[in-house]
Design an enzyme around this catalytic site. Structure first.
Site, PDB file in Angstrom:
ATOM      1  N   SER A 114     -62.069  -0.085  17.799  1.00 42.88           N
ATOM      2  CA  SER A 114     -63.483   0.284  17.678  1.00 42.88           C
ATOM      3  C   SER A 114     -63.827   0.724  16.255  1.00 42.88           C
ATOM      4  O   SER A 114     -63.599  -0.004  15.315  1.00 42.88           O
ATOM      5  CB  SER A 114     -63.818   1.358  18.704  1.00 42.88           C
ATOM      6  OG  SER A 114     -65.195   1.563  18.737  1.00 42.88           O
ATOM      7  N   HIS A 115     -64.306   1.962  16.115  1.00 38.75           N
ATOM      8  CA  HIS A 115     -64.769   2.445  14.811  1.00 38.75           C
ATOM      9  C   HIS A 115     -63.641   3.059  13.985  1.00 38.75           C
ATOM     10  O   HIS A 115     -63.882   3.529  12.878  1.00 38.75           O
ATOM     11  CB  HIS A 115     -65.861   3.486  15.037  1.00 38.75           C
ATOM     12  CG  HIS A 115     -65.377   4.596  15.907  1.00 38.75           C
ATOM     13  ND1 HIS A 115     -65.184   4.421  17.251  1.00 38.75           N
ATOM     14  CD2 HIS A 115     -64.997   5.848  15.628  1.00 38.75           C
ATOM     15  CE1 HIS A 115     -64.706   5.525  17.765  1.00 38.75           C
ATOM     16  NE2 HIS A 115     -64.579   6.421  16.804  1.00 38.75           N
ATOM     17  N   ASP A 278     -70.646  -0.610  14.865  1.00 34.49           N
ATOM     18  CA  ASP A 278     -69.273  -0.178  14.565  1.00 34.49           C
ATOM     19  C   ASP A 278     -68.295  -1.351  14.496  1.00 34.49           C
ATOM     20  O   ASP A 278     -68.699  -2.512  14.524  1.00 34.49           O
ATOM     21  CB  ASP A 278     -68.811   0.864  15.588  1.00 34.49           C
ATOM     22  CG  ASP A 278     -68.516   0.252  16.947  1.00 34.49           C
ATOM     23  OD1 ASP A 278     -69.152  -0.767  17.285  1.00 34.49           O
ATOM     24  OD2 ASP A 278     -67.641   0.782  17.669  1.00 34.49           O
ATOM     25  N   ASP A 280     -66.235  -2.882  16.531  1.00 31.53           N
ATOM     26  CA  ASP A 280     -66.247  -3.935  17.542  1.00 31.53           C
ATOM     27  C   ASP A 280     -67.645  -4.221  18.096  1.00 31.53           C
ATOM     28  O   ASP A 280     -67.781  -4.924  19.107  1.00 31.53           O
ATOM     29  CB  ASP A 280     -65.267  -3.608  18.673  1.00 31.53           C
ATOM     30  CG  ASP A 280     -65.614  -2.342  19.431  1.00 31.53           C
ATOM     31  OD1 ASP A 280     -66.198  -1.416  18.820  1.00 31.53           O
ATOM     32  OD2 ASP A 280     -65.314  -2.248  20.632  1.00 31.53           O
ATOM     33  N   ASP A 282     -70.028  -2.403  19.574  1.00 30.48           N
ATOM     34  CA  ASP A 282     -70.639  -1.834  20.773  1.00 30.48           C
ATOM     35  C   ASP A 282     -71.454  -0.562  20.495  1.00 30.48           C
ATOM     36  O   ASP A 282     -72.167  -0.081  21.369  1.00 30.48           O
ATOM     37  CB  ASP A 282     -69.599  -1.605  21.889  1.00 30.48           C
ATOM     38  CG  ASP A 282     -68.419  -0.753  21.462  1.00 30.48           C
ATOM     39  OD1 ASP A 282     -68.383  -0.326  20.282  1.00 30.48           O
ATOM     40  OD2 ASP A 282     -67.526  -0.514  22.307  1.00 30.48           O
ATOM     41  N   ARG A 283     -71.356  -0.018  19.285  1.00 31.59           N
ATOM     42  CA  ARG A 283     -72.144   1.189  18.974  1.00 31.59           C
ATOM     43  C   ARG A 283     -73.341   0.846  18.112  1.00 31.59           C
ATOM     44  O   ARG A 283     -73.364  -0.199  17.450  1.00 31.59           O
ATOM     45  CB  ARG A 283     -71.276   2.200  18.223  1.00 31.59           C
ATOM     46  CG  ARG A 283     -70.115   2.696  19.035  1.00 31.59           C
ATOM     47  CD  ARG A 283     -69.378   3.794  18.313  1.00 31.59           C
ATOM     48  NE  ARG A 283     -68.307   4.298  19.160  1.00 31.59           N
ATOM     49  CZ  ARG A 283     -67.809   5.513  19.083  1.00 31.59           C
ATOM     50  NH1 ARG A 283     -68.271   6.377  18.188  1.00 31.59           N
ATOM     51  NH2 ARG A 283     -66.841   5.898  19.896  1.00 31.59           N
ATOM     52  N   LYS A 378     -71.230  -1.263  26.249  1.00 20.54           N
ATOM     53  CA  LYS A 378     -72.319  -0.851  25.388  1.00 20.54           C
ATOM     54  C   LYS A 378     -72.547  -1.946  24.360  1.00 20.54           C
ATOM     55  O   LYS A 378     -71.659  -2.751  24.092  1.00 20.54           O
ATOM     56  CB  LYS A 378     -72.051   0.507  24.767  1.00 20.54           C
ATOM     57  CG  LYS A 378     -70.733   0.683  24.075  1.00 20.54           C
ATOM     58  CD  LYS A 378     -70.553   2.184  23.765  1.00 20.54           C
ATOM     59  CE  LYS A 378     -69.407   2.430  22.828  1.00 20.54           C
ATOM     60  NZ  LYS A 378     -68.220   2.943  23.508  1.00 20.54           N
TER      61      LYS A 378
HETATM   62  C1  VG1 Z   1     -65.222   8.169  22.163  1.00 21.73           C
HETATM   63  C2  VG1 Z   1     -66.623   8.545  22.621  1.00 21.73           C
HETATM   64  C3  VG1 Z   1     -66.938   7.875  23.945  1.00 21.73           C
HETATM   65  C4  VG1 Z   1     -66.758   6.359  23.816  1.00 21.73           C
HETATM   66  C5  VG1 Z   1     -65.363   6.060  23.318  1.00 21.73           C
HETATM   67  C6  VG1 Z   1     -65.141   4.577  23.060  1.00 21.73           C
HETATM   68  O1  VG1 Z   1     -64.274   8.654  23.092  1.00 21.73           O
HETATM   69  O2  VG1 Z   1     -66.743   9.928  22.742  1.00 21.73           O
HETATM   70  O3  VG1 Z   1     -68.243   8.203  24.321  1.00 21.73           O
HETATM   71  O4  VG1 Z   1     -66.963   5.737  25.054  1.00 21.73           O
HETATM   72  O5  VG1 Z   1     -65.112   6.749  22.095  1.00 21.73           O
HETATM   73  O6  VG1 Z   1     -66.021   4.098  22.088  1.00 21.73           O
HETATM   74  P1  VG1 Z   1     -63.465  10.040  22.894  1.00 21.73           P
HETATM   75  O7  VG1 Z   1     -62.530  10.113  24.057  1.00 21.73           O
HETATM   76  O8  VG1 Z   1     -62.805   9.959  21.564  1.00 21.73           O
HETATM   77  O9  VG1 Z   1     -64.490  11.128  22.895  1.00 21.73           O
HETATM   78  V1  VG1 Z   1     -65.676   2.664  21.267  1.00 21.73           V
HETATM   79  O10 VG1 Z   1     -66.984   2.286  20.404  1.00 21.73           O
HETATM   80  O11 VG1 Z   1     -64.171   2.664  21.245  1.00 21.73           O
HETATM   81  O12 VG1 Z   1     -65.429   1.492  22.253  1.00 21.73           O
HETATM   82 CO    CO Z   2     -66.727   0.496  19.491  1.00 25.24          CO
END
Ligand code: VG1
Ligand code: CO
Length: 538
Positions: A114-115, A278, A280, A282-283, A378
Site C-alpha cells: 500500500s502506502h 497511495d 496501490d 485505494d486511498r 476502497k
Molecule cells: C491502516 C488503516 C486502515 C486501512 C489499512 C489498509 O491499518 O488504519 O484503515 O484499512 O491501513 O490500508 P492499520 O492497522 O495500520 O491502522 V491500505 O491502503 O493498505 O490497503
Molecule cells: Co493502499
C-alpha cells in the site's frame, strides 16, 4: 512444463495484518521460499474451481516482477488453467477488485504494501482477494496463517519468465497465461458511475490537479483525467509508476503528500480540486483551494451530496458504514437521511458482507479510504470522481461544500496521533491495562461508554474481538486507541480523537489538544512507552 515439489520449512511470522501480509523487502528476499510458502498456503486453503481465472498484479514496486513470475509458476503447478496478469504487472487494488467481478475470477494476488515506502529497504506485501472482489475475510486469513505454520512443500513449474510488457497469450498445455490491459475495464466502470460529459465541460473552466506519487494510479489517472476528461497532461503529477516510488512515501496525507498540499494552500492556487492517491490506488486525499478535507468529513460530505451522483440517483443510498475510529460526521448525515449507519472494525474486509447484503452502498475509513458498492475495495480515483461530479453539478467550491456541510450538521473535529516504532511488548501491555482503568468525565462531560470494541457482523454473526478501546463522552467527544496492523517494524499505537462542536471555524489543534492530553494521560503513554508525544499527527 515440468512440475516440481519443493521441500520447505514453515515461517512463524506470516500472519496477515489489517490488509494482507506486509514485511520488509529484505524478509522476502533473504528468507528462502518465504513468498512461495505464503502463496502455496493460501492456495491450499482457499477451495475454488481452478479453471476459473486467477488474476495476478501489483502496485509496480520493487520485487513485484519476481513475486509475479514466481506466483505464475506456482499457480500453473497447482492446476490453475486461466491465469491473467496485468500488463507490466500493474493492477491497482480497486481495479483488481473490479477485474475479479468483471471476468468472474476465483481470486487474486496483489503484490503491494500500500502506502508503505518501496525498494530494497522498503516494504513488500501480498493482498489476497476472493471471488466477489473482497479482501480475504478473517476466517481465511487465519486459516492461511495456520497453514503457513505447517507447510512442508510447495509446487512450482520450470517455466520461463513471461514478458509482461506486451498484452499476449501464452499456452502451457491445458493452461493459459494472459497478459491483459488492466486499465480499460476500470475506466469503463468509472464511466458507468459518473457523468463524464458534465465533468469534462466543468473542467474547461475549472482546473484539477492529481498526484499519483509515482505509484500505481498514474496510468489510471492519465486514462481517466487526461484522455476521458481533457485535463492537461502536466496536471497529473508523478504519473509514471517507479519501483521505488521515486524514493517517496506514497501516502496521500498532508504530511507525506506535502507537495500537492502546498499547491492547494498557496494564495495563488488556481485549482478547483486537488487530489492524491497511495501506492496501490485505494486511498485518496481531497483538497480544494486553501482547504484540506479530512477523510471522515469527505465520506460524510459525499453521503450528504449523494443525490448529485448518477450511480446513487439510480440506486439511492440504503445505508452507510464507517470504521469505528472514523468520525461520527457520517452518522449525522445518515440520521438526517433516515438510513442505517454501521460501525465496523478497521480494515476494508469488514465492510464487504454489508455491501454484499445490500445493507450499505457507501463506506469509508479515516485513513483516507472511501468507496461504494461498485467494487469490494476502497477506491482512490472513484472518491476523487465523486467530488468532481458533485462540484460539477452544484457549481460550488470544495470550501463551500465543506462550510455549508458544517453549518448544517455541526463539525466533528478530528485528528489521529500515531506513536510509531514502539517496543511491541510495551505497547501491548499498555493496551491490556486499559480494561482495568476507570474514567468519569472529560471537561465536565460524563463518559457514556468505554471498553474494547467487539464487532458482530449482522449478516453472518461472525465475531471480531478486541478491535480497539473506545471511550465515548456522549455526542460531544470520543477517543479510540488501537494497535496498527500494517507496520513492518516495532509497534504503532494509534490514538483517534474526535470532538463535536456546532461552531465550524475553530482551529483544529485548539479543539483537539485538550482531549489528546487527557487521552495520553489516561493511557499512560509516557509510563508504558517512554514517550510523551506522537511521532506523527494526521
Ligand atoms: C491502516 C488503516 C486502515 C486501512 C489499512 C489498509 O491499518 O488504519 O484503515 O484499512 O491501513 O490500508 P492499520 O492497522 O495500520 O491502522 V491500505 O491502503 O493498505 O490497503
Ligand atoms: Co493502499
Amino acid at each position: 512444463m515440468k512440475i516440481q515439489t519443493v521441500s520447505t520449512v514453515p515461517y512463524q511470522d506470516q500472519h496477515p495484518g489489517t490488509s494482507g501480509l506486509r514485511k520488509k523487502t529484505t524478509v522476502f528476499e533473504e528468507n528462502q521460499h518465504y513468498l512461495e510458502n505464503f502463496i502455496q498456503s493460501n492456495i491450499n486453503i482457499i477451495k475454488i474451481d481452478r479453471s476459473r481465472p486467477l488474476v495476478i498484479g501489483g502496485d509496480g514496486r520493487y520485487y513485484n516482477n519476481r513475486a509475479i513470475q514466481q506466483t505464475i509458476r506456482i499457480a500453473l503447478a497447482n492446476g490453475f488453467t486461466d491465469i491473467r496478469v496485468g500488463q507490466y504487472g500493474f493492477v491497482s487494488t480497486p481495479a483488481m477488485s473490479h477485474l475479479i467481478r468483471h471476468i468472474g475470477a476465483s481470486m487474486s494476488f496483489i503484490f503491494s504494501a500500500s502506502h508503505n515506502p518501496a525498494g530494497k529497504n522498503g516494504d513488500v506485501g501480498v493482498k489476497v482477494n476472493l471471488s466477489n472482489g473482497e479482501p480475504a475475510p478473517l476466517e481465511i486469513t487465519e486459516a492461511a496463517f495456520a497453514e503457513t505454520l505447517k507447510i512442508t512443500t510447495y509446487l512450482i513449474t520450470d517455466t520461463d519468465d513471461i514478458d509482461l510488457s506486451v498484452c499476449a497469450d501464452y499456452q502451457f498445455g491445458e493452461a493459459s497465461v494472459r497478459v491483459i490491459d488492466s486499465v480499460s475495464d476500470y475506466v469503463g466502470l468509472m464511466k458507468c458511475q459518473f457523468d463524464f460529459d458534465l465533468m469534462r465541460n466543468y473542467l474547461k473552466d475549472n482546473l484539477l490537479c492529481f498526484d499519483a506519487m509515482h505509484a500505481i494510479t498514474g496510468p489510471y489517472a492519465k486514462a481517466i483525467f487526461v484522455d476521458a476528461l481533457g485535463v492537461p497532461d502536466e496536471y497529473i503529477l508523478n504519473a509514471t509508476p517507479l519501483p521505488d516510488f521515486g524514493g517517496g512515501h506514497p501516502d496521500p496525507s498532508p504530511k507525506t503528500a506535502k507537495h500537492i498540499y502546498d499547491i492547494a494552500q498557496a494564495d495563488d492556487c488556481s485549482f478547483a480540486l486537488l487530489a492524491a492517491s497511495d501506492g496501490d490506488g485505494d486511498r485518496n486525499m481531497i483538497l480544494g483551494k486553501g482547504i484540506f478535507i479530512n477523510p471522515s468529513d469527505s465520506l460524510a460530505m459525499i453521503a450528504a451530496n449523494a443525490e448529485y451522483l448518477p450511480h446513487y440517483q439510480s440506486h439511492p443510498l440504503k445505508g452507510v458504514a464507517r470504521s469505528l475510529p472514523t468520525s461520527r460526521a457520517l452518522d449525522a448525515v445518515a440520521s438526517q437521511k433516515g438510513i442505517d449507519c454501521y460501525a465496523t472494525p478497521t480494515g476494508w474486509k469488514f465492510f464487504c458482507n454489508l455491501l454484499d447484503s445490500g445493507r450499505i452502498s457507501l463506506c469509508g475509513e479515516e485513513s483516507f479510504g472511501t468507496s461504494g458498492n461498485h467494487i469490494r475495495e476502497k477506491d482512490g480515483i472513484w472518491a476523487v470522481l465523486c467530488w468532481l461530479n458533485i462540484l460539477a453539478v452544484t457549481g460550488k467550491s470544495v470550501a463551500q461544500i465543506a462550510c455549508e456541510h458544517w453549518q448544517t450538521y455541526g463539525r466533528h473535529y478530528y485528528s489521529r496521533y500515531d506513536f510509531e516504532g514502539l517496543d511491541t511488548s510495551a505497547a501491548t501491555a499498555l493496551l491490556q491495562s486499559l480494561d482495568n482503568k476507570s474514567i468519569a468525565a472529560f471537561n465536565g462531560v460524563s463518559v457514556t461508554h468505554s471498553g474494547q470494541f467487539t464487532y458482530v457482523d449482522p449478516t453472518d454473526g461472525s465475531v471480531a474481538e478486541n478491535q480497539g478501546f473506545e471511550v465515548v463522552f456522549g455526542e460531544k467527544a470520543r477517543f479510540i486507541i488501537r494497535l496498527s496492523g500494517t507496520g513492518t517494524s516495532g509497534a504503532t499505537l494509534r490514538l483517534y480523537l474526535e470532538v463535536f462542536d456546532k461552531c465550524s471555524d475553530l482551529a483544529i489543534p485548539t479543539v483537539i489538544e485538550p482531549l489528546a492530553q487527557f487521552a495520553m494521560q489516561f493511557m499512560e503513554i509516557a509510563r508504558y512507552c517512554d514517550i510523551d508525544y506522537p511521532s506523527n499527527i494526521v
